[in-house]
Write a protein that holds these residues in place. Sequence first.
Motif, PDB file in Angstrom:
ATOM      1  N   VAL A   1      62.697  32.659  10.541  1.00  0.00           N
ATOM      2  CA  VAL A   1      62.864  32.577  11.997  1.00  0.00           C
ATOM      3  C   VAL A   1      61.574  32.082  12.651  1.00  0.00           C
ATOM      4  CG1 VAL A   1      63.176  33.990  14.081  1.00  0.00           C
ATOM      5  CG2 VAL A   1      64.729  34.253  12.144  1.00  0.00           C
ATOM      6  N   LEU A   2      60.416  32.539  12.161  1.00  0.00           N
ATOM      7  CA  LEU A   2      59.144  32.069  12.709  1.00  0.00           C
ATOM      8  C   LEU A   2      58.948  30.570  12.457  1.00  0.00           C
ATOM      9  CD1 LEU A   2      56.813  35.069  11.842  1.00  0.00           C
ATOM     10  CD2 LEU A   2      57.669  34.402  14.089  1.00  0.00           C
ATOM     11  N   HIS A   3      59.360  30.090  11.284  1.00  0.00           N
ATOM     12  CA  HIS A   3      59.280  28.649  10.999  1.00  0.00           C
ATOM     13  C   HIS A   3      60.188  27.863  11.953  1.00  0.00           C
ATOM     14  CE1 HIS A   3      57.092  29.503   7.328  1.00  0.00           C
ATOM     15  NE2 HIS A   3      56.962  28.206   7.132  1.00  0.00           N
ATOM     16  N   LEU A   4      61.384  28.378  12.162  1.00  0.00           N
ATOM     17  CA  LEU A   4      62.316  27.699  13.065  1.00  0.00           C
ATOM     18  C   LEU A   4      61.827  27.730  14.508  1.00  0.00           C
ATOM     19  CD1 LEU A   4      65.677  28.931  11.523  1.00  0.00           C
ATOM     20  CD2 LEU A   4      64.622  26.669  11.303  1.00  0.00           C
ATOM     21  N   LEU A   5      61.181  28.820  14.905  1.00  0.00           N
ATOM     22  CA  LEU A   5      60.606  28.909  16.244  1.00  0.00           C
ATOM     23  C   LEU A   5      59.529  27.839  16.440  1.00  0.00           C
ATOM     24  CD1 LEU A   5      60.124  30.349  18.984  1.00  0.00           C
ATOM     25  CD2 LEU A   5      58.545  31.864  17.764  1.00  0.00           C
ATOM     26  N   ALA A   6      58.637  27.722  15.472  1.00  0.00           N
ATOM     27  CA  ALA A   6      57.583  26.705  15.569  1.00  0.00           C
ATOM     28  C   ALA A   6      58.184  25.304  15.612  1.00  0.00           C
ATOM     29  CB  ALA A   6      56.617  26.839  14.393  1.00  0.00           C
ATOM     30  N   ALA A   7      59.156  25.043  14.768  1.00  0.00           N
ATOM     31  CA  ALA A   7      59.787  23.716  14.743  1.00  0.00           C
ATOM     32  C   ALA A   7      60.529  23.439  16.052  1.00  0.00           C
ATOM     33  CB  ALA A   7      60.748  23.610  13.567  1.00  0.00           C
ATOM     34  N   ALA A   8      61.151  24.461  16.621  1.00  0.00           N
ATOM     35  CA  ALA A   8      61.883  24.278  17.877  1.00  0.00           C
ATOM     36  C   ALA A   8      60.947  23.933  19.032  1.00  0.00           C
ATOM     37  CB  ALA A   8      62.668  25.543  18.207  1.00  0.00           C
ATOM     38  N   ILE A   9      59.691  24.311  18.935  1.00  0.00           N
ATOM     39  CA  ILE A   9      58.728  23.968  19.980  1.00  0.00           C
ATOM     40  C   ILE A   9      58.086  22.612  19.706  1.00  0.00           C
ATOM     41  CG2 ILE A   9      56.528  24.632  21.019  1.00  0.00           C
ATOM     42  CD1 ILE A   9      57.382  27.574  20.499  1.00  0.00           C
ATOM     43  N   ILE A  10      57.683  22.367  18.474  1.00  0.00           N
ATOM     44  CA  ILE A  10      56.889  21.181  18.141  1.00  0.00           C
ATOM     45  C   ILE A  10      57.734  19.910  18.065  1.00  0.00           C
ATOM     46  CG2 ILE A  10      55.447  20.123  16.350  1.00  0.00           C
ATOM     47  CD1 ILE A  10      54.574  23.034  15.627  1.00  0.00           C
TER      48      ILE A  10
END
Length: 159
Positions: free
Chosen positions: A122-131
């Motif tokens: 989920v943390l990886h997806l959060l970062a990708a969703a922002i970047i």
Amino acid sequence: MSAVTASPGTPVKPALSRLTGTLPRAAVSAGVLAAAATTAAAAVLRAAGVPLAVHGQIPLAAFAQLTFVAAVSGGVLLAVLIRRSSAAGQRFAWLAAGLTALSCVRLAVFADTTAGKIALAVLHLLAAAIIVPVLARHADRSDPIRSATAREQPRCRNT
């Protein structure tokens, strides 16, 4: 033939291209925002008792550092694609999605607990969703063919 001169008190600034001016700024700003978001989310998850560990506890600073490095790396990848590809935005989005999926698969193999695997994914997806959207928008603006065709498309009128 004409010549342009500047008076001694007038500062002359070199013109920045989109690639050298706004792309690094977009990558750094997306990286700082994503680093803050993932670090805050990791702190909340850790406070809730979710073990964020891959062969040992992951320090909170590592979330910020690696997220920022990923954003800058994404900016470098996008710069290369803008220079060498006709559809840089689309290719960047596909590459970013693939790399994010690979990082989540890697976590599923190496994270210590099931809750940790889910939380880290989920943390990886959060970062990708922002970047990714920030950088992909930049690619669309810097693609002269795509932006020219978007301006030339006629608008529908209700008659």
